[in-house]
Design a protein around this motif. Structure first.
Motif, PDB file in Angstrom:
ATOM      1  N   VAL A 185      43.262  34.147  34.896  1.00  0.00           N
ATOM      2  CA  VAL A 185      43.979  34.877  35.939  1.00  0.00           C
ATOM      3  C   VAL A 185      43.255  36.142  36.376  1.00  0.00           C
ATOM      4  O   VAL A 185      43.312  36.515  37.559  1.00  0.00           O
ATOM      5  N   GLU A 186      42.550  36.823  35.456  1.00  0.00           N
ATOM      6  CA  GLU A 186      41.860  38.068  35.815  1.00  0.00           C
ATOM      7  C   GLU A 186      40.771  37.856  36.852  1.00  0.00           C
ATOM      8  O   GLU A 186      40.397  38.805  37.548  1.00  0.00           O
ATOM      9  N   TYR A 187      40.237  36.644  36.949  1.00  0.00           N
ATOM     10  CA  TYR A 187      39.139  36.367  37.860  1.00  0.00           C
ATOM     11  C   TYR A 187      39.591  35.667  39.140  1.00  0.00           C
ATOM     12  O   TYR A 187      38.758  35.335  39.981  1.00  0.00           O
ATOM     13  N   GLN A 188      40.869  35.428  39.300  1.00  0.00           N
ATOM     14  CA  GLN A 188      41.353  34.785  40.506  1.00  0.00           C
ATOM     15  C   GLN A 188      41.359  35.781  41.662  1.00  0.00           C
ATOM     16  O   GLN A 188      41.607  36.975  41.481  1.00  0.00           O
ATOM     17  N   ALA A 189      41.098  35.282  42.858  1.00  0.00           N
ATOM     18  CA  ALA A 189      41.003  36.151  44.024  1.00  0.00           C
ATOM     19  C   ALA A 189      42.297  36.934  44.262  1.00  0.00           C
ATOM     20  O   ALA A 189      42.262  38.105  44.656  1.00  0.00           O
ATOM     21  N   ASN A 190      43.440  36.305  44.027  1.00  0.00           N
ATOM     22  CA  ASN A 190      44.712  37.010  44.192  1.00  0.00           C
ATOM     23  C   ASN A 190      44.803  38.224  43.283  1.00  0.00           C
ATOM     24  O   ASN A 190      45.199  39.316  43.707  1.00  0.00           O
ATOM     25  N   THR A 191      44.435  38.049  42.024  1.00  0.00           N
ATOM     26  CA  THR A 191      44.489  39.150  41.065  1.00  0.00           C
ATOM     27  C   THR A 191      43.537  40.262  41.457  1.00  0.00           C
ATOM     28  O   THR A 191      43.893  41.449  41.426  1.00  0.00           O
ATOM     29  N   ILE A 192      42.319  39.893  41.836  1.00  0.00           N
ATOM     30  CA  ILE A 192      41.309  40.896  42.195  1.00  0.00           C
ATOM     31  C   ILE A 192      41.741  41.656  43.449  1.00  0.00           C
ATOM     32  O   ILE A 192      41.561  42.873  43.540  1.00  0.00           O
ATOM     33  N   ALA A 193      42.345  40.943  44.409  1.00  0.00           N
ATOM     34  CA  ALA A 193      42.843  41.612  45.615  1.00  0.00           C
ATOM     35  C   ALA A 193      43.916  42.638  45.261  1.00  0.00           C
ATOM     36  O   ALA A 193      43.931  43.756  45.796  1.00  0.00           O
TER      37      ALA A 193
ATOM     38  N   THR B 173      44.354  47.237  53.637  1.00  0.00           N
ATOM     39  CA  THR B 173      45.034  46.027  53.186  1.00  0.00           C
ATOM     40  C   THR B 173      43.988  45.087  52.593  1.00  0.00           C
ATOM     41  O   THR B 173      42.961  44.830  53.223  1.00  0.00           O
ATOM     42  N   VAL B 174      44.251  44.591  51.391  1.00  0.00           N
ATOM     43  CA  VAL B 174      43.302  43.703  50.720  1.00  0.00           C
ATOM     44  C   VAL B 174      43.917  42.313  50.610  1.00  0.00           C
ATOM     45  O   VAL B 174      45.084  42.159  50.239  1.00  0.00           O
ATOM     46  N   VAL B 175      43.115  41.299  50.931  1.00  0.00           N
ATOM     47  CA  VAL B 175      43.571  39.913  50.878  1.00  0.00           C
ATOM     48  C   VAL B 175      42.535  39.069  50.138  1.00  0.00           C
ATOM     49  O   VAL B 175      41.350  39.397  50.128  1.00  0.00           O
ATOM     50  N   PRO B 176      42.950  37.986  49.501  1.00  0.00           N
ATOM     51  CA  PRO B 176      41.974  37.065  48.902  1.00  0.00           C
ATOM     52  C   PRO B 176      41.230  36.321  50.005  1.00  0.00           C
ATOM     53  O   PRO B 176      41.820  35.959  51.025  1.00  0.00           O
TER      54      PRO B 176
ATOM     55  N   LYS C  95      50.987  31.308  56.644  1.00  0.00           N
ATOM     56  CA  LYS C  95      50.158  31.275  57.862  1.00  0.00           C
ATOM     57  C   LYS C  95      49.757  32.689  58.288  1.00  0.00           C
ATOM     58  O   LYS C  95      48.623  32.923  58.730  1.00  0.00           O
ATOM     59  N   ALA C  96      50.678  33.650  58.124  1.00  0.00           N
ATOM     60  CA  ALA C  96      50.375  35.033  58.483  1.00  0.00           C
ATOM     61  C   ALA C  96      49.248  35.586  57.625  1.00  0.00           C
ATOM     62  O   ALA C  96      48.354  36.292  58.107  1.00  0.00           O
TER      63      ALA C  96
ATOM     64  N   LEU D  51      48.955  38.106  49.224  1.00  0.00           N
ATOM     65  CA  LEU D  51      48.415  37.071  48.346  1.00  0.00           C
ATOM     66  C   LEU D  51      48.459  35.697  49.000  1.00  0.00           C
ATOM     67  O   LEU D  51      49.233  35.445  49.921  1.00  0.00           O
ATOM     68  N   LEU D  52      47.623  34.818  48.508  1.00  0.00           N
ATOM     69  CA  LEU D  52      47.491  33.465  49.027  1.00  0.00           C
ATOM     70  C   LEU D  52      47.798  32.494  47.885  1.00  0.00           C
ATOM     71  O   LEU D  52      46.937  32.224  47.044  1.00  0.00           O
ATOM     72  N   HIS D  53      49.026  31.978  47.867  1.00  0.00           N
ATOM     73  CA  HIS D  53      49.467  31.162  46.738  1.00  0.00           C
ATOM     74  C   HIS D  53      49.201  29.683  47.000  1.00  0.00           C
ATOM     75  O   HIS D  53      50.121  28.871  47.159  1.00  0.00           O
TER      76      HIS D  53
END
Length: 344
Positions: free
Chosen positions: A180-188, A168-171, A224-225, A201-203
């Motif tokens: 957008v390509e360099y945002q942690a959400n996208t990379i995750a 499981t990958v998370v930012p 929170k999760a 994802l973490l919005h």
């Protein structure tokens, strides 16, 4: 091998230069293939005639092939590249430098890529490839991987060529509001798809004040999760930036940037700004990991290169909690000089 290189230096130094030049050419072709001679010459900033002669030699050796689309590395050339990379690392005594920096920075492992990522895009890609390889070494079943944002992390995600569907990958933190390509959400998401695993994802952006963050977490169980999952990550892969540049990208006010610089901050990681030899002087509020959370993370992998980032890398590493550093030759030698000059 080291003895062999010493003999080469004495008896045939011109051969070493030729091997290095052909290795450099081969890895540029690998990263940009298929590519034409003219584009390759422009990328290397050398004359097209010289590139043509070297490429013809590589073709005759069976290491590259030509097509209507351009030049590509053959299977034989791909197989040879890792051995050539190790030869160049020994040639530049990077193995000894890796051991020295690992000891001086209190790290488990340092990996140094030949060259300067500030000047050579191929070296930047090699940093990503090396980081992906190190991630594969530490990754096991049912692990959570946290990843930060940035162009370097995007190259790490792109370089993953293995699968582990239980991952499981998370930012690691909220977004910077950059492309957008360099945002942690996208990379995750990219990293999870490459691994065949899952992502969460973490919005929420960086820089939201603490009271607002607490209210958001109290009212959003899903968010929170994800925040709790980030804190439980088994592996963190993150970049290191120069303090003033990162503060600007995070939208920090000019007056605050001046205060950060006045406090001596030279490096930034995970929203925290560090001064030499390793002191946090300013923190950006955000949901996600901070440097003082790293003791609870199984393996922390930092990836950063370029001579200009030497102070930043040294400052962040000095705060502790890092396990593996993947950097380039230019940054490593600049760090070594800083350590020796300032007796850090």
């Amino acid at each position: 091998m080291e003895r062999f290189i010493q003999l080469q230096r004495k008896l045939a130094p011109e051969l070493i230069q030729t091997i290095e030049a052909r290795y450099n050419l081969l890895r540029h072709i690998q990263h940009a293939q298929p590519i034409g001679r003219r584009a390759l010459a422009a990328m290397l900033d050398v004359g097209e005639r010289g590139v043509r002669a070297q490429v013809d030699w590589l073709k005759n050796a069976g290491l590259v092939e030509f097509s209507q689309l351009g030049i590509s590395v053959t299977a034989e050339g791909q197989a040879l590249l890792p051995d050539l990379a190790e030869y160049v690392r020994l040639l530049h005594d990077l193995v000894g430098l890796e051991d020295e920096l690992a000891e001086r920075l209190n790290l488990k492992k340092v990996v140094i890529i030949p060259g300067d990522s500030e000047a050579d895009i191929a070296v930047r890609r090699e940093l990503g490839r090396a980081a992906a390889g190190v991630l594969g070494e530490y990754l096991g079943d049912n692990m959570i991987v946290a990843v930060s944002g940035g162009s370097t992390m995007a190259k790490v995600a792109a370089a993953i060529h293995f699968t582990l569907p239980t991952t499981t990958v998370v930012p690691a933190r909220g977004g910077l509001g950059e492309i957008v390509e360099y945002q942690a959400n996208t990379i995750a998401a990219v990293m999870a798809n490459k691994l065949g695993g899952r992502y969460r994802l973490l919005h929420i952006p960086d820089g939201v004040n603490e009271e607002t963050l607490e209210a958001i977490l109290a009212g959003d169980a899903n968010l929170k999760a994800v925040a709790d999952m980030i804190k439980e990550a088994d592996i963190l892969v993150h970049g290191i930036g120069e303090a003033a540049e990162m503060a600007g990208r995070r939208g920090v006010a000019a007056s605050t940037i001046a205060e950060i610089e006045q406090a001596g901050a030279v490096g930034e990681a995970l929203g925290q700004y560090c001064a030499l030899p390793g002191k946090v002087v300013y923190v950006t509020s955000s949901i996600g990991l901070r440097l003082d959370d790293l003791a609870g993370i199984g393996t922390v992998i930092a990836v950063a290169g370029g001579k200009a980032k030497a102070k930043a890398i040294l400052a962040v590493a000095g705060t502790g909690g890092q396990d593996v550093l993947i950097t380039d030759e230019a940054a490593a030698k600049a760090i070594q000089l800083l350590i020796n000059t300032n007796n850090f």
